[in-house]
Design an enzyme around this catalytic site. Structure first.
Site, PDB file in Angstrom:
ATOM      1  N   ASP A  12       0.846  -1.191   0.000  1.00  0.00           N
ATOM      2  CA  ASP A  12       0.000   0.000   0.000  1.00  0.00           C
ATOM      3  C   ASP A  12       0.885   1.246   0.000  1.00  0.00           C
ATOM      4  OD1 ASP A  12      -1.786   2.034   0.448  1.00  0.00           O
ATOM      5  OD2 ASP A  12      -2.692   1.169   2.237  1.00  0.00           O
ATOM      6  N   ASP A 109      -3.469   2.580  -5.553  1.00  0.00           N
ATOM      7  CA  ASP A 109      -2.286   2.672  -4.695  1.00  0.00           C
ATOM      8  C   ASP A 109      -1.981   1.402  -3.911  1.00  0.00           C
ATOM      9  OD1 ASP A 109      -4.425   2.759  -2.994  1.00  0.00           O
ATOM     10  OD2 ASP A 109      -3.809   4.576  -1.928  1.00  0.00           O
ATOM     11  N   GLU A 110      -2.600   0.284  -4.244  1.00  0.00           N
ATOM     12  CA  GLU A 110      -2.289  -0.949  -3.524  1.00  0.00           C
ATOM     13  C   GLU A 110      -2.565  -2.178  -4.387  1.00  0.00           C
ATOM     14  OE1 GLU A 110      -4.733  -1.509  -0.001  1.00  0.00           O
ATOM     15  OE2 GLU A 110      -6.262  -0.193  -0.844  1.00  0.00           O
TER      16      GLU A 110
END
Length: 400
Positions: A12, A109-110
């Protein structure tokens, strides 16, 4: 439970939007960075904030710029640059795939990684996690929190336990001590509505959910009740699927606007930008689609979703935008403010079904789209875009 090999990672990127700007401008490191709409408008809202802003000043996503400036008068307020966020996300995914092909993106974002087959090449899962964090930090300039577990669920829970720049292992044996004391809302997949339903049953912690009679949960929530009970005990059998996007029924994108947009003219700019982005993603996936859908949300969080099926399959922004614009004018009053806009294309089929029209219009447009795609692949998303994106209503390329 039996101990296991914690070979599933969830990586993350910390405070992603704000971290991108700090990576591009080292002078912003250590300062409270707030990604938000224009400071001059009282309707601007906070889209993201660095940890310096979150922890030092209590800045939260969704608050108005006026509120944020009151809490953090010396903060660095930056307009959103969604094209940059997509570019940085792509760079991070490339690094992940250097370690394993088993990468499943979860959001911009992850992503999850399955590294069980990488020991001979890259070392233990813990070694992979450390090297992954190091490469992203050195090559992209962003810190990450990585969770390791025997399943996607436990890896996700582990990643949430230490932010920013964390590295946490959560095995089955750790569940009673580390997971069960947490509020039930922190269990992956539980939102405010489910939290309220569980509270009515006297369930406030993950441990209370794990110990609750599963029969009662099933009677109350159906099959979801059994899944909740399993998750509270750390049980999750879903594999890391690098092809999860291959079977999607639609491709879309939505954006929370930096301020309230009023009037069709402003909203149409965002629809056009989203149509361009969706069309590009559809082409990259090798698809065509027929059903265009829009989603709109006003400042009071009232939501509208409408769709329109085209007479032909398409992967062009013009077709998607025309349908989206039609839906906007038909179903959304011009006086009503908009805070979130989404566009998607569904009814996807392989691009091999494309049919030529009598005058070669489809093939001419396809050649133009391919040329633009090649430019963006080589030089980045900003190398070519609509001029209207540079107006005050543009959001993807810094117009706002």
């Amino acid at each position: 439970m039996v101990s296991s090999d914690c070979s599933i990672l969830l990586c993350d990127a910390n405070s992603f939007f704000a971290s991108v700007h700090q990576a591009l401008d080292p002078g912003l490191r250590g300062r409270p960075v707030i990604v938000a709409g224009r400071e001059a408008t009282r309707h601007g809202i906070v889209l993201a904030a660095s940890y310096e802003a979150k922890l030092g000043y209590g800045i939260k996503t969704g608050m108005t710029v006026r509120e944020a400036r009151g809490l953090c008068p010396h903060g660095v307020f930056i307009p959103p640059r969604h094209d940059l966020y997509i570019e940085f996300s792509t760079r991070i995914l490339r690094i992940m795939r250097d370690f394993t092909p088993l990468v499943e993106p979860f959001s911009i974002d992850e992503a999850w990684l399955d590294v069980r087959g990488c020991r001979d090449l890259h070392g233990s899962p813990l070694t992979v996690a450390r090297r992954l964090k190091q490469r992203i930090r050195e090559e992209v300039g962003i810190t990450t929190s990585v969770g390791l577990g025997p399943s996607k669920l436990l890896a996700k829970m582990a990643a949430e336990m230490q932010k920013p720049d964390g590295l946490t292992v959560l095995d089955y044996a750790d569940v009673p001590g580390k997971m069960w004391p947490l509020p039930v809302r922190e269990l992956f997949g539980i939102g405010p509505r489910m939290e309220a339903h569980l509270a009515k049953l006297g369930i406030h912690t993950i441990g209370e959910l794990a110990g609750f009679p599963v029969e009662v949960l099933i009677k109350r929530f159906g099959v979801v009740g059994r899944i909740l009970h399993q998750c509270a005990r750390g049980i999750d059998y879903s594999p890391v699927d690098p092809h999860s996007l291959d079977t999607v029924k639609s491709i879309g994108h939505q954006i929370t606007l930096p301020r309230d947009y009023r009037g069709y003219e402003e909203i149409e700019v965002v629809l056009l930008e989203l149509a361009e982005l969706v069309a590009r993603r559809v082409r990259l996936g090798g698809y065509l689609g027929r059903t265009v859908a829009i989603s709109l949300k006003d400042p009071e969080f009232h939501w509208l979703g409408r769709s329109r099926t085209l007479p032909h399959y398409t992967d062009t922004a013009g077709d998607i935008y025309a349908a989206a614009r039609h839906l906007l004018h038909r179903h959304w009053p011009e006086w009503r403010a908009v805070r979130l806009v989404g566009v998607s294309l569904a009814g996807l089929v392989p691009a091999t079904v494309r049919q030529e029209d009598l005058f070669g219009r489809v093939e001419r447009q396809a050649r133009l789209d391919r040329a633009c795609d090649q430019l963006k692949n080589r030089y980045g998303e900003r190398v070519i875009h609509r001029a209207v994106s540079l107006t005050g209503a543009g959001v993807l390329y810094g117009g706002s």
